[in-house]
Scaffold this active site. Structure first.
Site, short mmCIF file in Angstrom:
data_model
loop_
_atom_site.label_atom_id
_atom_site.label_comp_id
_atom_site.label_asym_id
_atom_site.label_seq_id
_atom_site.Cartn_x
_atom_site.Cartn_y
_atom_site.Cartn_z
N HIS A 196 37.46 45.03 54.76
CA HIS A 196 37.02 44.00 55.71
C HIS A 196 38.04 42.86 55.82
CE1 HIS A 196 33.12 45.82 56.28
NE2 HIS A 196 32.83 45.77 54.99
N ASP A 240 35.13 33.02 51.14
CA ASP A 240 33.99 32.99 50.21
C ASP A 240 34.20 34.03 49.11
OD1 ASP A 240 33.66 35.15 52.00
OD2 ASP A 240 31.47 35.07 51.90
C1 BDR Z 1 32.17 40.41 55.11
O1 BDR Z 1 31.03 40.03 54.34
C2 BDR Z 1 31.43 39.69 53.03
O2 BDR Z 1 30.59 40.28 52.09
C3 BDR Z 1 32.85 40.16 52.87
O3 BDR Z 1 33.58 39.32 52.01
C4 BDR Z 1 33.39 40.15 54.26
O4 BDR Z 1 33.94 38.89 54.59
C5 BDR Z 1 32.01 41.86 55.55
O5 BDR Z 1 30.88 42.03 56.36
CA CA Z 2 34.55 37.28 52.84
#
Ligand code: BDR
Ligand code: CA
Length: 317
Positions: A242, A11
């Site tokens: 992340h 995403d």
């Molecule tokens: C996840 O949430 C999204 O905002 C980031 O892309 C990542 O996949 C981190 O909690």
């Molecule tokens: Ca993500």
């Protein structure tokens, strides 16, 4: 050794862009497709961003299959403008994508690829798990056709980031996540336990300006927005890494420690919604986790080593 075929379900998203760049710069991995899902932005925005990211990274031949616009059983919670910008990529103006999305939707694309190469494809979901759950509902044997999944989401032994209980990708579709954690195939959970312990500092982000390639140029344009979100929300002087954690794990699993437990996701409407619960030692409640394959839950990371690895790959021309 031949490169491991992966599909990144994404995403984009600033940290998604970094993870895609990282994978494309890694000869150990063969990115055979991107599938997109709502999350950090609406799904059509995420699809356009995925195509732009591939154009910038020199991968215009890699297919992008658009997926779910909303969760399985609730309304979409909406884009995270304050984290990723209105356009999902820090509001940096980017060229229109060079091609149209794939004819198949994300779930059917995943099934097609896994069926064509049984036992070979690793799914790398770094957004809400809706597409993967839909693919499992359409094709219950999908887990047996995959090499496994390495996903970013959840929090086993630490608090959440989207609520006190839950991590953002899981909170965006807890029902889908509970289906996916029930898959009978190897699953590695790269959750907040390790992603919030992996820090790319402001100094390291500034250093990317000395790298001379189009991926690094976009990184220098988008990462400051993400860093400012962390600074203004009590985070580190830098960013939590992340989504790139999935790529680091695929390249260098020895930099991580893990435990193995089956996982259930809280799908209730209370304060715990979206919490990923490992079955640890509470035998009386274990029936709720029965028949679930244990998930490899990452618990510790050598942050300096994996951030250095990602920056090394980002520096490659
Ligand atoms: C996840 O949430 C999204 O905002 C980031 O892309 C990542 O996949 C981190 O909690
Ligand atoms: Ca993500």
């Amino acid at each position: 050794m031949s490169a491991r075929p992966i599909i990144i379900d994404t995403d984009p998203g600033i940290d998604d862009a970094m993870a895609i760049f990282y994978a494309l710069a890694s000869p150990e991995l063969d990115v055979i497709g991107l599938t997109t899902v709502f999350g950090n932005a609406h799904v059509d925005v995420c699809t356009t961003n995925a195509q732009r990211i591939l154009d910038i990274a020199g991968g215009p031949e890699i297919p992008v299959a658009q997926g779910a616009a909303r969760p399985l059983a609730m309304n979409y919670r909406g884009p995270s403008h304050f984290v990723h910008g209105v356009n999902g990529l820090a509001d940096v103006a980017l060229a229109a994508p060079s091609r149209a999305p794939h004819a198949l939707d994300a779930a059917h694309f995943i099934i097609q690829q896994a069926t064509a190469r049984p036992g070979e494809v690793t799914l790398v979901p770094i957004g809400p798990l809706t597409n993967v759950a839909l693919a499992m509902l359409l094709c219950p044997e999908l887990p047996s056709l995959l090499a496994g999944m390495v996903l970013m989401g959840g929090n086993a032994f630490v608090g959440g980031n989207a609520s006190p209980a839950a991590e953002a990708n899981i909170l965006n579709d807890p029902e889908a996540a509970d289906i996916v954690f029930g898959a009978d195939c190897p699953i590695v959970m790269c959750g907040l336990d390790v992603t919030e312990a992996t820090i790319m500092s402001s100094e390291q982000i500034a250093g990317i300006a000395s790298f001379d390639n189009p991926r690094a140029l976009l990184a220098t344009q988008i990462l400051p927005y993400y860093r400012d979100f962390h600074l203004s929300h009590g985070g580190p002087d830098g960013i939590h890494v992340h989504d790139s954690t999935c790529i680091s794990y695929l390249l260098a699993p020895h930099h991580y420690s893990s435990v193995q437990h089956p996982i259930r996701v809280d799908c209730g409407d209370g304060v715990g919604r979206g919490k990923t619960w490992p079955a640890t030692r509470h035998a009386l409640s274990a029936a709720l986790w029965a028949d679930r394959t244990p998930v490899t839950i990452l618990t510790e990371v050598n942050s300096a080593a994996v951030v250095a690895l990602e920056l090394d790959r980002l520096a490659r021309a």
